[in-house]
Write a protein that holds these residues in place. Structure first.
Motif, mmCIF file in Angstrom:
data_model
loop_
_atom_site.group_PDB
_atom_site.id
_atom_site.type_symbol
_atom_site.label_atom_id
_atom_site.label_comp_id
_atom_site.label_asym_id
_atom_site.label_seq_id
_atom_site.Cartn_x
_atom_site.Cartn_y
_atom_site.Cartn_z
ATOM 1 N N GLY A 357 0.824 -1.199 0.000
ATOM 2 C CA GLY A 357 0.000 0.000 0.000
ATOM 3 C C GLY A 357 0.857 1.247 0.000
ATOM 4 N N ALA A 358 0.387 2.314 -0.665
ATOM 5 C CA ALA A 358 1.171 3.544 -0.757
ATOM 6 C C ALA A 358 0.844 4.528 0.358
ATOM 7 C CB ALA A 358 0.935 4.224 -2.110
ATOM 8 N N THR A 359 -0.402 4.493 0.854
ATOM 9 C CA THR A 359 -0.885 5.544 1.746
ATOM 10 C C THR A 359 -1.143 5.018 3.142
ATOM 11 O OG1 THR A 359 -1.958 6.590 -0.149
ATOM 12 C CG2 THR A 359 -2.628 7.344 2.036
ATOM 13 N N SER A 360 -0.436 5.572 4.124
ATOM 14 C CA SER A 360 -0.671 5.231 5.526
ATOM 15 C C SER A 360 -1.950 5.892 6.015
ATOM 16 C CB SER A 360 0.506 5.686 6.385
ATOM 17 O OG SER A 360 0.190 5.654 7.758
ATOM 18 N N ARG A 361 -2.713 5.156 6.816
ATOM 19 C CA ARG A 361 -3.931 5.695 7.405
ATOM 20 C C ARG A 361 -3.695 6.300 8.785
ATOM 21 N NH1 ARG A 361 -8.167 5.823 3.774
ATOM 22 N NH2 ARG A 361 -9.659 5.534 5.486
ATOM 23 N N TYR A 362 -2.602 5.884 9.453
ATOM 24 C CA TYR A 362 -2.375 6.399 10.811
ATOM 25 C C TYR A 362 -0.897 6.274 11.167
ATOM 26 C CZ TYR A 362 -3.902 7.793 15.489
ATOM 27 O OH TYR A 362 -4.131 8.499 16.642
ATOM 28 N N ARG A 363 -0.260 7.429 11.354
ATOM 29 C CA ARG A 363 1.079 7.497 11.940
ATOM 30 C C ARG A 363 1.096 8.754 12.794
ATOM 31 N NH1 ARG A 363 3.499 7.257 6.528
ATOM 32 N NH2 ARG A 363 3.936 5.088 5.931
ATOM 33 N N ARG A 364 0.938 8.605 14.084
ATOM 34 C CA ARG A 364 0.883 9.782 14.957
ATOM 35 C C ARG A 364 1.659 9.560 16.249
ATOM 36 N NH1 ARG A 364 -5.303 12.262 14.686
ATOM 37 N NH2 ARG A 364 -5.424 12.389 12.397
ATOM 38 N N ILE A 365 2.153 10.669 16.772
ATOM 39 C CA ILE A 365 2.757 10.670 18.105
ATOM 40 C C ILE A 365 1.685 11.151 19.072
ATOM 41 C CG2 ILE A 365 4.542 11.671 19.568
ATOM 42 C CD1 ILE A 365 6.252 11.944 17.001
ATOM 43 N N GLU A 366 1.368 10.294 20.040
ATOM 44 C CA GLU A 366 0.331 10.585 21.025
ATOM 45 C C GLU A 366 0.966 11.108 22.312
ATOM 46 O OE1 GLU A 366 -2.950 9.610 20.104
ATOM 47 O OE2 GLU A 366 -2.107 8.961 18.189
ATOM 48 N N LEU A 367 0.238 11.937 23.027
ATOM 49 C CA LEU A 367 0.600 12.331 24.384
ATOM 50 C C LEU A 367 -0.261 11.524 25.343
ATOM 51 C CD1 LEU A 367 1.927 14.162 26.550
ATOM 52 C CD2 LEU A 367 0.100 15.824 26.103
ATOM 53 N N ILE A 368 0.363 10.841 26.290
ATOM 54 C CA ILE A 368 -0.409 10.074 27.270
ATOM 55 C C ILE A 368 -0.040 10.503 28.682
ATOM 56 C CG2 ILE A 368 -0.659 8.107 25.707
ATOM 57 C CD1 ILE A 368 1.365 6.613 27.392
ATOM 58 N N ASP A 369 -1.013 10.326 29.562
ATOM 59 C CA ASP A 369 -0.891 10.720 30.970
ATOM 60 C C ASP A 369 -1.371 9.560 31.831
ATOM 61 O OD1 ASP A 369 -1.003 11.957 33.478
ATOM 62 O OD2 ASP A 369 -2.951 12.880 33.064
ATOM 63 N N ILE A 370 -0.510 9.047 32.697
ATOM 64 C CA ILE A 370 -0.859 7.882 33.520
ATOM 65 C C ILE A 370 -1.173 8.254 34.963
ATOM 66 C CG2 ILE A 370 0.492 6.316 32.074
ATOM 67 C CD1 ILE A 370 2.657 6.324 34.263
ATOM 68 N N SER A 371 -1.252 9.553 35.267
ATOM 69 C CA SER A 371 -1.385 9.970 36.667
ATOM 70 C C SER A 371 -2.671 9.469 37.311
ATOM 71 C CB SER A 371 -1.305 11.499 36.773
ATOM 72 O OG SER A 371 -2.338 12.114 36.032
ATOM 73 N N ALA A 401 -4.882 8.397 30.107
ATOM 74 C CA ALA A 401 -5.491 9.382 29.219
ATOM 75 C C ALA A 401 -4.579 9.581 28.014
ATOM 76 C CB ALA A 401 -5.708 10.693 29.959
ATOM 77 N N ARG A 402 -5.195 9.896 26.883
ATOM 78 C CA ARG A 402 -4.409 10.011 25.649
ATOM 79 C C ARG A 402 -5.026 11.039 24.710
ATOM 80 N NH1 ARG A 402 -5.626 7.921 20.989
ATOM 81 N NH2 ARG A 402 -7.066 6.390 21.900
ATOM 82 N N THR A 403 -4.148 11.769 23.979
ATOM 83 C CA THR A 403 -4.596 12.649 22.909
ATOM 84 C C THR A 403 -3.517 12.696 21.833
ATOM 85 O OG1 THR A 403 -5.515 14.832 22.405
ATOM 86 C CG2 THR A 403 -3.646 14.778 23.891
ATOM 87 N N SER A 404 -3.910 12.885 20.576
ATOM 88 C CA SER A 404 -2.950 12.955 19.477
ATOM 89 C C SER A 404 -2.186 14.275 19.518
ATOM 90 C CB SER A 404 -3.670 12.818 18.133
ATOM 91 O OG SER A 404 -4.138 11.499 17.944
ATOM 92 N N PHE A 405 -0.913 14.209 19.153
ATOM 93 C CA PHE A 405 -0.048 15.387 19.202
ATOM 94 C C PHE A 405 0.521 15.732 17.822
ATOM 95 C CE2 PHE A 405 4.334 17.029 20.666
ATOM 96 C CZ PHE A 405 3.918 18.347 20.612
ATOM 97 N N ILE A 406 1.296 14.839 17.223
ATOM 98 C CA ILE A 406 1.931 15.122 15.933
ATOM 99 C C ILE A 406 1.502 14.072 14.916
ATOM 100 C CG2 ILE A 406 4.110 15.314 14.676
ATOM 101 C CD1 ILE A 406 5.435 16.228 17.250
ATOM 102 N N ASP A 407 1.045 14.535 13.759
ATOM 103 C CA ASP A 407 0.667 13.647 12.663
ATOM 104 C C ASP A 407 1.830 13.552 11.682
ATOM 105 O OD1 ASP A 407 -0.495 12.185 10.668
ATOM 106 O OD2 ASP A 407 -2.123 13.600 10.250
ATOM 107 N N LEU A 408 2.512 12.402 11.662
ATOM 108 C CA LEU A 408 3.641 12.231 10.752
ATOM 109 C C LEU A 408 3.203 12.239 9.293
ATOM 110 C CD1 LEU A 408 5.051 11.435 13.425
ATOM 111 C CD2 LEU A 408 6.237 9.641 12.153
#
Length: 497
Positions: A357-371, A401-408
């Motif tokens: 496949g040529a096109t990635s559907r998901y490559r992201r750096i997530e921010l997570i918090d385990i507190s 907890a998690r949220t997306s940060f950087i979309d490669l």
């Protein structure tokens, strides 16, 4: 601990109350996210580097595969508009298209020169992708405690080295060497290395010269078992060996889904590892239900006697494939920001240069918090009782907890450096596996909390001029996939005022 990490950590410790809610702008350039009371800003892609796919190391074998990264923060300096320093890149188990080979485990030291361009669009395409120059400076071979080399060969049936001399029972290949599919890398305070692997899945400690000093066996929930016994095979038998029966473990880590992420907290106190995706009993036996993976936190204040102090469930992101199927973006790397906040690199598979496949559907750096996440260390879930049967998290257990940060995959950013995600499927289409991260300070007095985030790919040693374990090879894809470095400028967390 370096000055810039000390400043970063002191800011994190000023947080009085961490909230579980996340406020996020869409992932991409110049976006800010807030999670658990800390804020990060991504200022976009600022540098790109390439290492030729057919480069050979000092052993005459093909270099490649950035499965893990560790930055020598003490080496990082600025000279005008340029930066210099040392990073370590960790290759995995060697070229293994049709089964594993006797590739000797190692780590590679790179000397880096980085000159961020003010306007990359004004440079020729080739020059844009040389704003990071990486020179292979050394290769350190990894060995067991007796000095014997480690191997990438699959530990098939009976592949267990019995416990002894302070080491637990370890995966062993048919040639008698400890089997290691290395994935995560951390620099230890003494200049040595911690390496996490897929087979065990274990964490190993090595001296600066590469000699094994210790091994951490995770809880039984992580250990692959077949027919009621430990069985470390990943169903990638070497030459002349038979596949395991059954092909997949009954419980424990799924094949090729071991401790992919490894990080050290900035104070050097906690070693943190994450499974690539859920254990078999937690839904890891199906691609659409493997989202509840696990994180282990070890106190290594006494490095000779690591203690598991925390264990958390981390819910991985889901995405939809081109044909409408739900899939989970397994994680490939972990980076600690403080004791509770981490960057987690998550991605899809089988898409990119050299893949079907040529096109990635998901490559992201997530921010997570385990507190606020539930600590399940030492509970019944460390045995064979699932914490997420069939992928459904049990009542009363709170995940990180998690949220997306950087979309490669942001083509707006990639395009500045002549790269893209998707067609045309040429060498500028990002390759499949992005698996390494490292953080260095921008050393900018006007922006003292700005850092450069390095991200590297695992190129799977794909080349037409390869040489491993005494034999030449040509990848059937017909292409050469370079090892690449992407650099993002980011602002580190600050407490809410």
């Amino acid at each position: 601990m370096s000055r810039y990490f000390r400043r970063f950590r002191s800011a994190a410790l000023r947080i009085a109350v961490l909230t579980a809610a996340a406020l996020a702008a869409p992932a991409g350039a110049e976006n800010t996210v807030t999670l658990g009371g800390v804020t990060l800003t991504n200022h976009g892609l600022v540098g790109v580097g390439r290492i030729a796919a057919d480069l050979r190391d000092k052993l005459g074998e093909t270099f490649g595969s950035g499965s893990g990264m560790a930055v020598d923060a003490r080496s990082w300096t600025r000279d005008g508009a340029s930066y210099r320093g040392t990073i370590w890149l960790l290759p995995d188990r060697g070229y293994n298209v049709s089964g594993t080979i006797d590739y000797r485990s190692r780590v590679n030291r790179l000397d880096i020169t980085f000159t961020p361009p003010e306007t990359p669009e004004t440079l020729a395409a080739d020059a844009r992708q040389r704003t990071v120059a990486a020179r292979l400076a050394d290769t350190i071979m990894l060995s067991d405690a007796a000095g014997a080399p480690l191997t990438g060969l699959d530990p098939v049936a009976g592949g267990i080295r019995v416990a002894g001399n302070g080491f637990p029972a370890m995966p062993q290949a048919p040639n008698g060497h400890v089997a290691l599919d290395s994935e995560g890398l951390v620099l230890a305070p003494d200049g040595g290395f911690f390496v996490s692997d897929e087979y065990g899945p274990y964490i190993y400690r090595f001296s600066p010269q590469g000699r094994m000093l210790g091994a951490i066996r995770p809880p039984d929930a992580f250990i692959p078992r077949r027919n009621g016994a430990d069985h470390f095979s990943s169903n990638n038998p070497g030459p002349g060996e038979s596949a395991p029966v059954p092909a997949n473990p009954d419980t424990g880590r799924q094949n090729n889904q071991g401790l992919e992420g490894l990080a050290l907290t900035p104070d050097g106190r906690f070693l943190v590892a994450v499974l690539q995706s859920a254990t078999r009993q937690d839904g890891g036996d199906a691609p659409e239900t493997r989202d509840h993976t696990r994180m282990l936190v070890y106190d290594i204040g006494d490095v000779e006697h690591p203690v598991l102090v925390r264990e958390h469930v981390v819910e991985l992101p889901a995405f939809t494939t081109a044909d409408g199927k739900r899939r989970i973006a397994a994680q490939s790397e972990l980076l600690a920001l403080d004791d509770n906040h981490f960057l987690l690199l998550c991605r899809d598979s089988d898409n990119g240069f050299g893949q079907k496949g040529a096109t990635s559907r998901y490559r992201r750096i997530e921010l997570i918090d385990i507190s606020a996440a539930t600590n399940i260390a030492g509970t019944r879930y460390d045995g064979l009782e699932p914490v997420a049967p069939k992928g459904r998290l049990v009542d009363g257990v709170v995940p990180a907890a998690r949220t997306s940060f950087i979309d490669l995959n942001d083509n707006g950013e990639l395009g500045k450096f002549g790269l893209h995600n998707g067609l045309p499927q040429d060498r500028n289409d990002l390759s499949e596996k992005w698996e390494a991260m490292g953080l260095v300070p921008a050393l900018d007095p006007d922006h003292p909390r700005d850092f450069f985030l390095f991200v590297a790919n695992d190129n799977d040693f794909i080349t037409q001029h390869g040489f491993h374990a005494g034999a030449a090879y040509r990848d059937p894809s017909g292409v050469d996939v370079d090892t690449m470095l992407l650099v993002f400028r980011v602002t580190l967390p600050m407490s809410k005022q």
